[in-house]
Write a protein that holds these residues in place. Structure first.
Motif, short mmCIF file in Angstrom:
data_model
loop_
_atom_site.label_atom_id
_atom_site.label_comp_id
_atom_site.label_asym_id
_atom_site.label_seq_id
_atom_site.Cartn_x
_atom_site.Cartn_y
_atom_site.Cartn_z
N LYS A 63 67.40 -65.30 136.68
CA LYS A 63 67.00 -64.96 135.32
C LYS A 63 65.50 -64.74 135.20
CE LYS A 63 70.78 -67.11 132.72
NZ LYS A 63 71.14 -68.02 131.62
N TYR A 64 65.13 -63.85 134.22
CA TYR A 64 63.73 -63.57 133.91
C TYR A 64 63.54 -63.55 132.40
CZ TYR A 64 63.42 -62.21 138.80
OH TYR A 64 63.44 -62.25 140.17
N PRO A 65 62.33 -63.85 131.93
CA PRO A 65 62.11 -63.96 130.48
C PRO A 65 62.37 -62.68 129.69
CG PRO A 65 60.32 -65.03 131.69
CD PRO A 65 61.16 -64.30 132.70
N PHE A 66 62.10 -61.51 130.27
CA PHE A 66 62.21 -60.26 129.51
C PHE A 66 63.53 -59.52 129.77
CE2 PHE A 66 57.63 -61.02 129.90
CZ PHE A 66 57.26 -60.98 128.58
N GLU A 67 64.47 -60.17 130.40
CA GLU A 67 65.75 -59.52 130.68
C GLU A 67 66.60 -59.44 129.41
OE1 GLU A 67 67.69 -62.08 133.48
OE2 GLU A 67 68.29 -63.52 131.95
#
Length: 774
Positions: A56-60
């Protein structure tokens, strides 16, 4: 001197191997994730899966959508939308205690690729942890076309610096939302047979039940491992925490995760569908075996749509990309569903169906897969109750189709408010649901277009005639008498140009409504079998309404060309202020950051093709001189602030035989999703644009047209291409068209004689024969 930044997307278009089917992201950016999440999305028509990373990534923006599973959150300003279902892609990996995260450490090699031929997503990465340890990682993923419920994932990790202890957390996360709206109730969670995760959920209002399954398998080189694990259950989520596995230097650890989703829409009236789903999932095989079956189905798809372009490799790739996504988003399994404006690749437009389907996507299927075109039109017939309700709610008669549609029979689902007004700061009302009424005629037109190509009398008797007649009944009730001018008008509407609201006598709307009523009159008198007429009389009081339709449609005002051949887009368009669109064409969004809709409404600016769309659809009614005059006038005033606009203009330019202009615009259209703009597709691919690209190829450059019920083939090859070939159907007869720079061939692969016109000549083509037409 500053080093020029290389493109983020690479198109591997070598002619001699599978690379001619591959699109690759060559650089990772954790702030520009939406582009490949959308354009690399996987699907099979039953479900669509945005291609977010395992980690997971913050801007996904993770997204998983199952066709037709609409739900409405309670509230006066809420409308039905396709819910973002539970996420099963997430797999968190810890390498010697360090979470795998490309925003940390160093990336020495990175490729994320969509392989169109076999519909597989891959990522290959060479990554150094913040502690200086080097790992090779390969990710593979597919959404099965062989089993519509199944998704496969495979991850291979190789420690390159030293041995590593690898820990994995993976499961099913139902905590996802549609931009904050949770559409699912809490459901049961469990681990079956110590290896299968199961999550059941139900939508909050529509009551559609989902059941999700996931299972994992680990292996080092060849032996299958059974690592210790702990089951973790949270609200709307169930995960497995797999204990550390020791992997030696240069040894590989492979993790397979097979997931599946089933819903209560799958089998009508099935009482034990969850148990049946579970039994089916338990039999599901390994990644490689499942993928092989999936790849074989995609091979059949490419055989169905053999569109070949020899010339610029990007153009061939763009056509394959468009076909790929149409297959991924078309619900071929269920006629109660249709194609949303973003397909199944994002939340934008809430999964709703617009005129996009009938005008920009359906023609491709009519030409190449008529049975699918028929099914999409049957969705509209199944939606007649909702169209009837909308007409009744607005004090009209007949069938007034919603501007935005969701589940069959639901009726209008257009949101009431949109973005902020840049002048007032208030939410902008969305008037399309009230005023953009041309969709009723668009559907009727699509029905007749399908019939002209197929002569499917059974469809027309059961569904098609009713759609045309019911919409004509609506139009006769919608007309307004202008006593001063002794004519009927259609006032306060929005045409295809959505920059113009509350306008009177939009040319597109008036002409299409007139066509709809005129066609209904023809059908009533010449096409209805007695038993069909009797049924429709009972359902719609035909004899009562047909007298009104015949009387009124002759008196409907149709804007005529002025002294220089320009058809007024509406009553006031030609008197509005003209401004220089140059700066706004470079940065389209800047127009509505400068002016609000009221101000734009007062200018000669069109969002997209309007009069030109009319001149294409009803081309028989207008001379080439009129078409050219209107192209010259309206195209410079069009901002193309809609993904539908470029392909429509390319198609229209081709009908004017402006081949190179058509090709230049086609090239722009092909880059709406495939271009280097990293924000263009964040909210999903542009379904109608992809359909329009294919229309431009087949109908524009291929020159397939119907004039007065006859097939015309008038091809034109852009200078950039040496060859264009494709197969299409004309009234159950498969034809192969091959266009080269110095000749054009038409082959009849049917057992019947086929007639068509070219350059004014009538050509009869015998069965199994080929003719050179120039």
């Amino acid at each position: 001197m500053t080093k020029k930044m290389q493109p983020v997307l690479a198109y591997n278009t070598g002619e001699k191997d599978d690379k001619s089917w591959i699109i690759t992201e060559t650089r990772f950016s954790n702030t520009s994730l939406g582009k490949t999440e959308a354009i690399f999305a996987l699907g099979n028509g039953y479900m669509g899966l945005r291609s977010a990373s395992e980690e997971k990534y913050p801007f996904e923006k993770r997204g998983f959508f199952v066709a037709g599973t609409f739900n409405k959150f309670p509230g006066p300003q809420e409308v039905s939308e396709l819910p973002n279902a539970a996420d099963f892609l997430n797999m968190e990996m810890y390498l010697n205690g360090q979470r795998f995260d490309l925003s940390m450490g160093k990336i020495y090699a990175y490729e994320k690729s969509l392989h169109l031929k076999k519909a597989e997503l891959t990522r290959t990465i060479l990554w150094e942890t913040p502690q200086g340890e080097l790992f090779s990682l390969e990710f593979r993923r597919f959404v099965s076309l062989a089993d519509k419920h199944v998704v496969g994932q495979k991850v291979t990790i190789i420690p390159l610096s030293n041995a590593a202890k690898i820990t994995v957390e993976s499961g099913i996360d139902g905590q996802v939302t549609n931009s904050g709206t949770q559409h699912f109730k809490e459901g049961s969670k469990r681990l079956l047979k110590n290896r299968i995760l199961k999550l059941e959920q139900e939508t909050t209002a529509s009551g559609i039940r989902f059941v999700h399954f996931s299972k994992h398998q680990f292996r080092k080189t060849t032996p299958i491992l059974d690592p210790n694990h702990q089951v973790v259950m949270k609200r709307r989520a169930v995960h497995q925490h797999f204990k550390a596995i020791t992997v030696e230097q240069n040894e590989s650890l492979t993790i397979e995760k097979i997931s599946a989703v089933y819903t209560s829409l799958d089998k009508d009236n099935a009482t034990e569908w969850v148990e049946q789903a579970q039994t089916g999932f338990e039999r599901i095989d390994t990644y490689d075996a499942l993928f092989e079956e999936h790849a074989q189905q995609w091979q059949k798809i490419w055989q169905m749509y053999p569109i070949e372009i020899q010339g610029k490799d990007f153009d061939q790739l763009a056509v394959r990309f468009a076909i790929y996504h149409l297959v991924c988003m078309t619900p071929s399994h269920d006629r109660r569903m249709s194609i949303g404006a973003k397909g199944l690749t994002g939340e934008r437009y809430k999964g709703h169906v617009f005129w996009d389907t009938e005008i920009f996507i359906l023609p491709f299927y009519i030409l190449t897969y008529p049975d699918m075109a028929r099914q999409l039109l049957e969705y509209r017939w199944l939606s007649l109750d909702g169209a009837r309700k909308k007409a009744r709610d607005n004090n009209y008669e007949g069938a007034m189709f919603p501007w935005e549609s969701a589940w069959v029979g639901e009726g209008e689902v257009t949101p009431l408010f949109g973005d902020a007004d840049v002048v007032t700061g208030e939410a902008t009302p969305v008037w399309s649901g009230f005023e953009e009424q041309h969709i009723s005629a668009d559907i009727a037109f699509a029905v007749w277009q399908y019939y002209e190509y197929t002569h499917d009398d059974a469809f027309m008797d059961a569904y098609g005639y009713e759609l045309i007649l019911a919409t004509a009944i609506f139009w006769q009730s919608r007309l307004e008498w202008n006593d001063q001018k002794s004519r009927y008008e259609i006032n306060r509407v929005i045409g295809p140009d959505e920059y113009k609201e509350h306008i009177n006598n939009n040319a597109f709307t008036n002409y299409m409504a007139h066509w709809n009523m005129q066609k209904a009159t023809e059908i009533y008198h010449h096409h209805l079998k007695p038993e069909v007429k009797l049924r429709l009389e009972e359902n719609w009081q035909l004899s009562h309404y047909m007298a009104k339709i015949e009387n009124k449609h002759h008196k409907l005002y149709l804007p005529q060309p002025n002294t220089v051949g320009i058809i007024p887009q509406d009553d006031t368009y030609l008197s509005k202020e003209i401004i220089d669109l140059g700066p706004y064409r470079k940065v389209i969004a800047s127009l509505l950051n400068t002016y609000n809709m009221e101000q734009v409404n007062a200018m000669q600016i069109s969002k997209q093709a309007d009069v030109l769309m009319l001149l294409y659809l009803l081309g028989d009614q207008f001379s080439d001189e009129i078409k050219l005059a209107n192209w010259t006038y309206y195209e410079p005033k069009t901002l193309h602030d809609s993904s539908l606009s470029k392909s429509a203009h390319s198609l229209f330019a081709a009908t004017l035989c402006e081949t190179e202009i058509a090709y230049a615009i086609f090239s722009d259209a092909a880059r709406i999703d495939l271009g280097q703009d990293l924000a263009s597709s964040d909210t999903g691919v542009h379904a109608a644009s992809l359909g329009g690209i294919l229309e431009a190829v087949l109908f524009g450059f291929g020159g397939i047209q119907i004039k007065q019920g006859e097939l015309h083939i008038e091809p034109q090859l852009p200078a950039a291409w040496q060859k264009l070939s494709f197969r299409f159907y004309w009234r159950d007869c498969p034809l192969q068209l091959t266009i080269e720079s110095n000749r054009t061939l038409v082959r009849n692969d049917s057992a019947d004689i086929v007639q068509f016109k070219n350059g004014g000549r009538l050509i009869e083509l015998a069965p199994e024969k080929t003719v050179f037409i120039h």
